[in-house]
Write a protein that holds these residues in place. Structure first.
Motif, PDB file in Angstrom:
ATOM      1  N   ALA A  72      31.414  45.587  32.859  1.00  0.00           N
ATOM      2  CA  ALA A  72      32.673  45.144  33.306  1.00  0.00           C
ATOM      3  C   ALA A  72      32.849  43.721  33.524  1.00  0.00           C
ATOM      4  N   VAL A  73      33.732  43.222  33.218  1.00  0.00           N
ATOM      5  CA  VAL A  73      34.065  41.663  33.240  1.00  0.00           C
ATOM      6  C   VAL A  73      35.606  41.629  33.781  1.00  0.00           C
ATOM      7  N   VAL A  74      35.551  40.763  34.881  1.00  0.00           N
ATOM      8  CA  VAL A  74      36.969  40.391  35.558  1.00  0.00           C
ATOM      9  C   VAL A  74      37.163  38.872  35.394  1.00  0.00           C
ATOM     10  N   PRO A  75      37.976  38.372  34.747  1.00  0.00           N
ATOM     11  CA  PRO A  75      38.492  36.809  34.384  1.00  0.00           C
ATOM     12  C   PRO A  75      39.035  36.336  35.821  1.00  0.00           C
ATOM     13  N   GLN A  76      38.605  35.000  36.074  1.00  0.00           N
ATOM     14  CA  GLN A  76      39.041  34.576  37.400  1.00  0.00           C
ATOM     15  C   GLN A  76      39.579  32.869  37.228  1.00  0.00           C
ATOM     16  N   GLY A  77      40.421  32.465  37.928  1.00  0.00           N
ATOM     17  CA  GLY A  77      41.173  31.323  37.747  1.00  0.00           C
ATOM     18  C   GLY A  77      40.823  30.628  39.027  1.00  0.00           C
ATOM     19  N   GLY A  78      42.058  30.521  39.711  1.00  0.00           N
ATOM     20  CA  GLY A  78      42.028  29.562  41.076  1.00  0.00           C
ATOM     21  C   GLY A  78      41.831  30.685  42.094  1.00  0.00           C
ATOM     22  N   THR A  80      43.879  32.584  43.560  1.00  0.00           N
ATOM     23  CA  THR A  80      44.903  32.828  44.694  1.00  0.00           C
ATOM     24  C   THR A  80      45.846  34.072  44.383  1.00  0.00           C
ATOM     25  N   GLY A  81      45.407  34.979  43.895  1.00  0.00           N
ATOM     26  CA  GLY A  81      46.166  36.169  43.583  1.00  0.00           C
ATOM     27  C   GLY A  81      46.161  37.078  44.698  1.00  0.00           C
ATOM     28  N   LEU A  82      47.285  37.466  45.125  1.00  0.00           N
ATOM     29  CA  LEU A  82      47.277  38.330  46.351  1.00  0.00           C
ATOM     30  C   LEU A  82      47.300  40.097  46.153  1.00  0.00           C
ATOM     31  N   CYS A  83      47.046  40.247  44.790  1.00  0.00           N
ATOM     32  CA  CYS A  83      47.033  42.027  44.510  1.00  0.00           C
ATOM     33  C   CYS A  83      45.691  42.493  44.112  1.00  0.00           C
ATOM     34  N   GLY A  84      44.525  41.600  44.325  1.00  0.00           N
ATOM     35  CA  GLY A  84      43.118  42.006  43.767  1.00  0.00           C
ATOM     36  C   GLY A  84      43.037  41.989  42.289  1.00  0.00           C
ATOM     37  N   GLY A  85      43.936  41.374  41.611  1.00  0.00           N
ATOM     38  CA  GLY A  85      43.717  41.353  39.875  1.00  0.00           C
ATOM     39  C   GLY A  85      42.469  40.355  39.722  1.00  0.00           C
ATOM     40  N   ALA A  86      42.012  39.544  40.432  1.00  0.00           N
ATOM     41  CA  ALA A  86      40.727  38.666  40.076  1.00  0.00           C
ATOM     42  C   ALA A  86      39.526  39.097  41.026  1.00  0.00           C
ATOM     43  N   ARG A  87      39.646  40.034  41.742  1.00  0.00           N
ATOM     44  CA  ARG A  87      38.533  40.789  42.543  1.00  0.00           C
ATOM     45  C   ARG A  87      37.611  41.496  41.654  1.00  0.00           C
ATOM     46  N   PRO A  88      36.353  41.246  41.571  1.00  0.00           N
ATOM     47  CA  PRO A  88      35.369  41.972  41.023  1.00  0.00           C
ATOM     48  C   PRO A  88      34.832  43.189  41.817  1.00  0.00           C
ATOM     49  N   GLY A 431      52.390  40.217  40.364  1.00  0.00           N
ATOM     50  CA  GLY A 431      51.442  41.043  39.757  1.00  0.00           C
ATOM     51  C   GLY A 431      51.197  42.495  40.358  1.00  0.00           C
ATOM     52  N   ILE A 432      50.513  43.130  39.624  1.00  0.00           N
ATOM     53  CA  ILE A 432      50.061  44.582  40.195  1.00  0.00           C
ATOM     54  C   ILE A 432      48.510  44.706  40.722  1.00  0.00           C
ATOM     55  N   GLY A 433      47.719  44.214  39.835  1.00  0.00           N
ATOM     56  CA  GLY A 433      46.217  44.303  40.216  1.00  0.00           C
ATOM     57  C   GLY A 433      45.675  45.691  40.649  1.00  0.00           C
ATOM     58  N   THR A 434      45.229  45.749  41.759  1.00  0.00           N
ATOM     59  CA  THR A 434      44.932  47.078  42.176  1.00  0.00           C
ATOM     60  C   THR A 434      45.476  47.560  43.481  1.00  0.00           C
ATOM     61  N   ALA A 435      45.997  46.490  44.181  1.00  0.00           N
ATOM     62  CA  ALA A 435      46.918  46.613  45.238  1.00  0.00           C
ATOM     63  C   ALA A 435      48.316  47.486  44.988  1.00  0.00           C
ATOM     64  N   LYS A 436      48.832  47.106  43.997  1.00  0.00           N
ATOM     65  CA  LYS A 436      50.173  47.900  43.743  1.00  0.00           C
ATOM     66  C   LYS A 436      50.209  48.833  42.590  1.00  0.00           C
ATOM     67  N   LEU A 465      37.188  45.088  30.218  1.00  0.00           N
ATOM     68  CA  LEU A 465      37.769  43.891  30.801  1.00  0.00           C
ATOM     69  C   LEU A 465      38.870  44.272  31.814  1.00  0.00           C
ATOM     70  N   ASN A 466      38.290  43.793  32.780  1.00  0.00           N
ATOM     71  CA  ASN A 466      39.117  44.063  34.049  1.00  0.00           C
ATOM     72  C   ASN A 466      39.808  45.620  34.310  1.00  0.00           C
ATOM     73  N   PRO A 467      38.809  46.475  34.072  1.00  0.00           N
ATOM     74  CA  PRO A 467      39.097  47.845  34.100  1.00  0.00           C
ATOM     75  C   PRO A 467      39.788  48.229  35.417  1.00  0.00           C
ATOM     76  N   GLY A 468      40.616  49.370  35.451  1.00  0.00           N
ATOM     77  CA  GLY A 468      41.233  49.653  36.728  1.00  0.00           C
ATOM     78  C   GLY A 468      42.343  49.147  37.343  1.00  0.00           C
ATOM     79  N   LYS A 469      42.646  47.820  36.649  1.00  0.00           N
ATOM     80  CA  LYS A 469      43.642  46.818  37.052  1.00  0.00           C
ATOM     81  C   LYS A 469      45.060  47.291  36.352  1.00  0.00           C
ATOM     82  N   VAL A 470      46.203  47.145  36.936  1.00  0.00           N
ATOM     83  CA  VAL A 470      47.447  47.235  36.452  1.00  0.00           C
ATOM     84  C   VAL A 470      47.711  48.759  36.105  1.00  0.00           C
ATOM     85  N   VAL A 471      47.315  49.316  35.144  1.00  0.00           N
ATOM     86  CA  VAL A 471      47.498  50.590  34.573  1.00  0.00           C
ATOM     87  C   VAL A 471      46.277  51.400  34.524  1.00  0.00           C
TER      88      VAL A 471
END
Length: 471
Positions: A72-78, A80-88, A431-436, A465-471
């Motif tokens: 599994a791969v998680v893309p990362q930018g800065g 600064t997201g608050l919902c866990g979307g970029a957390r591996p 966003g949604i990430g995992t937190a929402k 690709l970023n499994p388990g996030k959003v939906v």
């Protein structure tokens, strides 16, 4: 302790390191702490590796290697997201765009800028200004967040009421799909109806459908002047009337309409210690920061002044202060941005980002504040937001409790439950990430969620690709 020895690393990743270089693929203890989490409150993870390519070809090679290894791969930018979307998660590969930084081109004729996705937002803003243009997206994390991440969450910020969300500022994208295919669609045209507008699949998808690598951004003329006023009103009906008057009287000049409820105002002026620029000591029902961006201060300044004076004469405003300098404008925004100082002032707390119809916001606030106090004895909450674009922020906390002790689950149930009752959204701009993810059904119906899952399955059938996030 070494988290991943060479023997434990799949051969495709070892080959990737040989291809991209040792500094581009880091394993185990080599993985920097910053790549283990984003700004969400979840604990740091232990990714198997972090890959730091410098171009789309490197991103493609990384995705192909991970696909071959079933990782599994998680893309990362800065980050600064608050919902866990970029957390591996433990054992994942973090694909960081931190080395993909730079302005490739500014095209004055088309008023566009082509940038690499890892470029910090503040660098994009500065490059636009130096070229005589204005890039309208702006948010508090501008110095840290990456433009690719801004697009992956469809960031909003302070001036959505005039310029729209991030997706309105994008003309073209280069995206690497989950199988490593590089889709280059660096369109510069405002009008292009040649089939599906594919960029919108990836903007706001939080890196679950593809990884944005290059972007064509839409630029605007630099404002000739910025004017602002801080207004006090007796009630929320007055806020709604003021918004209508601003839209009608100021038209396209209106660039921000920020509303602060009295509980927020009291915290920032009395506890955070930001200076109250209004005359007298009276408390008011609501406070509104109105900002306009004009082309000529000699023309737009008097127009703005006349508009405010007419409102005062009508009795629409209980009080008002007009900025006379850049320092005054910064002081007004310091009130609205004081939420950044809440942690040292209030202690541990939980922040929320929701969206509601403008006419319903005050009723929601009153219902939410009351419900939190009943469900969670001792719970305090304050409310503020962009309002003109339907975005409400709130902060809730129980004094004296640590971050871990804050009853977030109960807060979530109250806050998001009322969002559903009021027909709003659980995420306006974060966003949604995992937190929402648990609460997505409060804002989207089953048919919408089913179509999201269909798109995910079509583009990422292996779910890597970023499994388990959003939906």
């Amino acid at each position: 302790m070494t988290l991943a020895s060479p023997a434990a690393v799949p051969q495709p990743l070892l080959a990737l390191r040989e291809s991209l270089g040792a500094s581009a693929v880091l394993f185990g203890d080599e993985v920097p702490q910053r790549n283990r989490n984003d700004w969400s409150t979840q604990p740091p993870a232990h990714p198997l590796a972090v890959v730091r390519p410098v171009d789309a070809a490197g991103v493609s090679a990384a995705l192909k290697a991970c696909r071959a290894a079933g990782l599994a791969v998680v893309p990362q930018g800065g980050l600064t997201g608050l919902c866990g979307g970029a957390r591996p998660e433990d054992g994942w590969v973090a694909l960081s765009l931190e080395r993909m930084v730079g302005i490739e081109e500014i095209d004055p004729a088309s008023a566009t800028m082509t940038v690499l996705a890892g470029t910090p937002l503040e660098l994009v803003q500065r490059a636009a200004a130096e070229a005589g243009f204005y890039f309208a997206l702006d948010l508090g994390a501008r110095g840290s967040c990456a433009i690719g991440g801004n697009l992956s969450t469809n960031a909003g910020g302070n001036r959505v009421i005039r310029y729209g969300m991030a997706r309105e500022l994008v003309l073209g994208l280069e995206v690497v799909l989950p199988d490593g295919t590089v889709m280059t669609s660096l369109n510069k045209m405002l009008k292009n109806n040649a089939g599906y507008d594919l960029k919108h699949l990836f903007i706001g998808s939080e890196g679950t459908l593809g990884i944005i690598t290059r972007i064509v951004l839409r630029l605007h003329p630099q404002p000739g002047c910025t004017l602002s006023a801080l207004c006090a009103l007796p009630d929320y009906d007055g806020v709604v009337r003021l918004l209508g008057a601003a839209r009608g009287g100021l038209g396209p000049l209106l660039s921000a309409f920020e509303v602060m409820w009295p509980d927020y105002w009291q915290v920032v002026t009395e506890r955070v210690g930001v200076r109250d620029p209004l005359t007298g000591s009276a408390r008011h029902g609501h406070y509104v920061l109105v900002e306009v961006q004009g082309t000529d201060e000699a023309i737009d300044g008097p127009r703005f002044q006349r508009w405010l004076e007419s409102l005062m004469e009508e009795g629409a405003l209980a009080d008002a202060a007009v900025a006379q300098s850049v320092a005054d404008t910064q002081a007004f925004w310091a009130l609205r941005d004081a939420c950044a100082e809440f942690f040292p002032t209030l202690g541990p707390h939980v922040s929320y980002d929701v969206g509601l119809a403008v006419k319903s916001m005050d009723a929601y606030v009153r219902a939410c504040k009351a419900a939190l106090a009943v469900r969670i004895p001792g719970c305090e909450s304050v409310y503020y937001g962009h309002i003109g674009d339907g975005n409400l922020h709130l902060v809730a906390w129980v004094p004296g409790l640590s971050v871990e002790q804050q009853p977030k689950e109960a807060m979530d149930e109250v806050i998001y439950g009322l969002v559903r009752e009021f027909g709003g959204t659980v995420s306006a701009e974060h966003g949604i990430g995992t937190a929402k993810k648990r609460w997505l059904g409060h804002a989207r119906n089953p048919e919408e969620i089913a179509l999201m899952k269909t798109l995910k399955a079509a583009l990422d059938p292996l779910g890597l690709l970023n499994p388990g996030k959003v939906v």
